[in-house]
Write an enzyme that holds these catalytic residues in place. Structure first.
Site, PDB file in Angstrom:
ATOM      1  N   GLN A 100      17.353 -30.277 -69.015  1.00  0.00           N
ATOM      2  CA  GLN A 100      16.902 -31.574 -68.498  1.00  0.00           C
ATOM      3  C   GLN A 100      15.412 -31.479 -68.171  1.00  0.00           C
ATOM      4  O   GLN A 100      15.010 -30.760 -67.251  1.00  0.00           O
ATOM      5  CB  GLN A 100      17.662 -31.994 -67.235  1.00  0.00           C
ATOM      6  N   TYR A 111      11.886 -40.212 -59.774  1.00  0.00           N
ATOM      7  CA  TYR A 111      10.894 -39.208 -60.155  1.00  0.00           C
ATOM      8  C   TYR A 111       9.857 -39.845 -61.104  1.00  0.00           C
ATOM      9  O   TYR A 111       9.875 -41.059 -61.309  1.00  0.00           O
ATOM     10  CB  TYR A 111      11.594 -37.982 -60.761  1.00  0.00           C
ATOM     11  N   ARG A 157      18.107 -39.948 -69.184  1.00  0.00           N
ATOM     12  CA  ARG A 157      18.845 -40.284 -67.954  1.00  0.00           C
ATOM     13  C   ARG A 157      18.111 -41.403 -67.225  1.00  0.00           C
ATOM     14  O   ARG A 157      16.902 -41.326 -67.009  1.00  0.00           O
ATOM     15  CB  ARG A 157      18.976 -39.065 -67.034  1.00  0.00           C
ATOM     16  N   GLY A 206      29.502 -33.406 -61.639  1.00  0.00           N
ATOM     17  CA  GLY A 206      28.497 -32.632 -60.927  1.00  0.00           C
ATOM     18  C   GLY A 206      29.115 -31.608 -60.000  1.00  0.00           C
ATOM     19  O   GLY A 206      29.523 -30.514 -60.416  1.00  0.00           O
ATOM     20  N   ARG A 207      29.223 -32.007 -58.721  1.00  0.00           N
ATOM     21  CA  ARG A 207      29.649 -31.042 -57.696  1.00  0.00           C
ATOM     22  C   ARG A 207      30.992 -30.374 -57.991  1.00  0.00           C
ATOM     23  O   ARG A 207      31.204 -29.211 -57.646  1.00  0.00           O
ATOM     24  CB  ARG A 207      29.716 -31.736 -56.328  1.00  0.00           C
TER      25      ARG A 207
HETATM   26  C1  LIG Z   1      22.917 -29.967 -55.788  1.00  0.00           C
HETATM   27  C2  LIG Z   1      22.583 -31.140 -56.670  1.00  0.00           C
HETATM   28  C3  LIG Z   1      21.421 -31.133 -57.426  1.00  0.00           C
HETATM   29  C4  LIG Z   1      21.110 -32.199 -58.283  1.00  0.00           C
HETATM   30  N1  LIG Z   1      20.004 -32.118 -59.086  1.00  0.00           N
HETATM   31  C5  LIG Z   1      19.796 -33.049 -60.049  1.00  0.00           C
HETATM   32  C6  LIG Z   1      18.801 -32.865 -61.052  1.00  0.00           C
HETATM   33  O1  LIG Z   1      18.098 -31.839 -61.126  1.00  0.00           O
HETATM   34  N2  LIG Z   1      18.647 -33.843 -61.968  1.00  0.00           N
HETATM   35  C7  LIG Z   1      19.403 -34.977 -61.954  1.00  0.00           C
HETATM   36  O2  LIG Z   1      19.230 -35.842 -62.812  1.00  0.00           O
HETATM   37  N3  LIG Z   1      20.379 -35.160 -61.031  1.00  0.00           N
HETATM   38  C8  LIG Z   1      20.603 -34.215 -60.112  1.00  0.00           C
HETATM   39  N4  LIG Z   1      21.661 -34.360 -59.226  1.00  0.00           N
HETATM   40  C9  LIG Z   1      22.582 -35.503 -59.369  1.00  0.00           C
HETATM   41  C10 LIG Z   1      23.782 -35.092 -60.255  1.00  0.00           C
HETATM   42  O3  LIG Z   1      23.392 -34.888 -61.601  1.00  0.00           O
HETATM   43  C11 LIG Z   1      24.899 -36.147 -60.239  1.00  0.00           C
HETATM   44  O4  LIG Z   1      24.400 -37.348 -60.784  1.00  0.00           O
HETATM   45  C12 LIG Z   1      25.428 -36.404 -58.832  1.00  0.00           C
HETATM   46  O5  LIG Z   1      25.715 -35.188 -58.166  1.00  0.00           O
HETATM   47  C13 LIG Z   1      26.702 -37.243 -58.872  1.00  0.00           C
HETATM   48  O6  LIG Z   1      27.718 -36.541 -59.539  1.00  0.00           O
HETATM   49  P1  LIG Z   1      28.945 -35.859 -58.698  1.00  0.00           P
HETATM   50  O7  LIG Z   1      29.400 -36.917 -57.748  1.00  0.00           O
HETATM   51  O8  LIG Z   1      29.927 -35.503 -59.755  1.00  0.00           O
HETATM   52  O9  LIG Z   1      28.372 -34.681 -57.971  1.00  0.00           O
HETATM   53  C14 LIG Z   1      21.960 -33.324 -58.344  1.00  0.00           C
HETATM   54  C15 LIG Z   1      23.125 -33.330 -57.553  1.00  0.00           C
HETATM   55  C16 LIG Z   1      23.450 -32.259 -56.739  1.00  0.00           C
HETATM   56  C17 LIG Z   1      24.740 -32.281 -55.962  1.00  0.00           C
END
Ligand SMILES: Cc1cc2nc3c(=O)[nH]c(=O)nc-3n(C[C@H](O)[C@H](O)[C@H](O)COP(=O)(O)O)c2cc1C
Length: 371
Positions: free
Chosen positions: A104, A175, A224, A338-339
């Protein structure tokens, strides 16, 4: 008949990219790349998710070659010999485990990282703003803009050269690229700004054109996007389908084959005033309006959403029936997790067979190390 897990485990082809299923690991910053270069621990972390059955892994945000492109010291670079050698190792490991992967590509603009760390060079953004009425950093010159576009294109070419299967450009969450999209942070009156979403999209369009020229016609490019910003969760770039078309269609035309539409909760309808409380989400509308392949995301497999998780609220493992219903109606093509994939590298495999136990829930403490 109720929708079944099989819906998640159908293959999908995007140009030359063949994905074995519809599960995407969402990009997640870990801030754990020593000296900005991914090492063996980072490679093993991604490999474990490939071994656990994820179809496409999108890396944590990794920054393009601009002096102040990152806002925390443990964010990996996507330029320079050491970082690129580290990334090559990562993608080799993921391939060896049968996975597919995109880096990314990121520039954090004028946003603040955690912990008060500051880059050595001045932070930059379209108009020297972090949010409406909140100055931070400097407004980019014409030369800075041209250099940033070239930096994204060069990074896309590197992704292809290193053996990645596709590349994602981070245009979401407030961003740099999103700071150009957003009227709250883009007050420019030159070519890179203006009163319409099309005018403020020009920066992203030029990045996509340059990236497309750098990788050739076949290599898939994911963009994205999000309505929400880290600076304002209620912000919206498009308040109607018509405005959304004016925002997204030129981006697809410029070279994005896949739109990764970020929401905090995938089940939230984008325009409920049009199609009701069960209506299409952001990825659903993006697909309908542009015809692009889309990825949805947000709280899959967990009881709570991710910003609450950052504040310390634990999430329990949750079922995916609502997701399967949306996949059944072909609202979007892929779903990012994600998480749930941080807490459980085997989330995909466990979801598929349902035998090896329920996936684990998520707590913030899990972010402290790469497991
Ligand atoms: C620890 C963490 C770091 C993240 N870093 C990024 C990132 O670098 N780039 C991005 O587009 N989204 C980032 N996100 C957002 C995730 O890609 C995702 O959209 C968000 O966690 C929702 O998905 P989930 O509910 O399945 O966790 C981050 C989320 C978490 C929890």
């Amino acid at each position: 008949m109720s929708a079944t897990n099989d819906l998640l485990f159908r293959p999908l082809t995007i140009g030359p990219l063949e994905l074995k299923n519809r599960i995407v690991m969402a990009p997640m910053t870990r801030n754990l790349a020593p000296e900005g270069a991914p090492g063996p621990a980072n490679a093993a972390y991604y490999r474990r998710r490939a071994e656990g059955g994820v179809g496409l892994i999108i890396s944590e945000g990794t920054v393009v070659d601009r002096p102040a492109s990152r806002n925390q010291p443990g964010i990996p670079f996507f330029h320079g010999e050491a970082a690129l050698a580290g990334w090559r190792k990562v993608v080799e490991e993921v391939h060896a485990a049968g996975g597919r992967m995109a880096p990314q590509l990121w520039h954090t603009g004028s946003t603040l990282g955690g912990g008060g760390w500051e880059p050595e060079a001045p932070v930059e953004s379209p108009s020297g703003l972090l949010a409406p009425g909140k100055p931070r950093g400097v407004a980019m010159s014409e030369e800075d803009v041209a250099d940033a576009i070239a930096a994204f294109a060069k990074a896309a070419a590197e992704a292809k050269r290193l053996g990645f299967d596709t590349v994602e450009i981070h245009g979401a969450h407030g961003y740099l690229i999103d700071e150009f999209f957003w009227s709250g942070t883009n007050l420019r009156a030159d070519l890179w700004g203006g009163p319409t979403i099309e005018a403020r999209s020009r920066f992203a369009v030029e990045i996509l054109r340059a990236a497309r020229a750098a990788v050739g016609p076949e290599f898939p490019i994911i963009l994205r996007v999000s309505q929400w910003k880290g600076q304002d969760y209620a912000a919206r770039l498009a308040t109607s389908p018509e405005e959304m078309t004016r925002w997204l269609a030129p981006l697809v035309e410029a070279g994005a084959n896949v739109l990764h539409c970020s929401q905090r909760r995938f089940w939230e309808p984008e325009f409920p005033e049009i199609d009701g409380p069960e209506g299409l989400n952001l990825a659903g509308w993006a697909k309908k309006l542009t015809g692009a392949t889309t990825i949805s995301v947000g709280s899959v497999g967990l009881s709570g959403e991710f910003l609450a998780a950052f504040r310390g609220e634990a999430s329990e493992s949750a079922g995916i029936e609502a997701l399967l219903r949306r996949m059944e109606r072909e609202e979007f093509d892929l779903i990012a997790v994600g998480r749930a994939l941080i807490s459980d590298p085997d989330w995909a495999a466990k979801t598929r067979d349902g035998k090896s136990g329920a996936p684990k829930g998520f707590e913030r403490a899990m972010l402290a190390e790469l497991v």
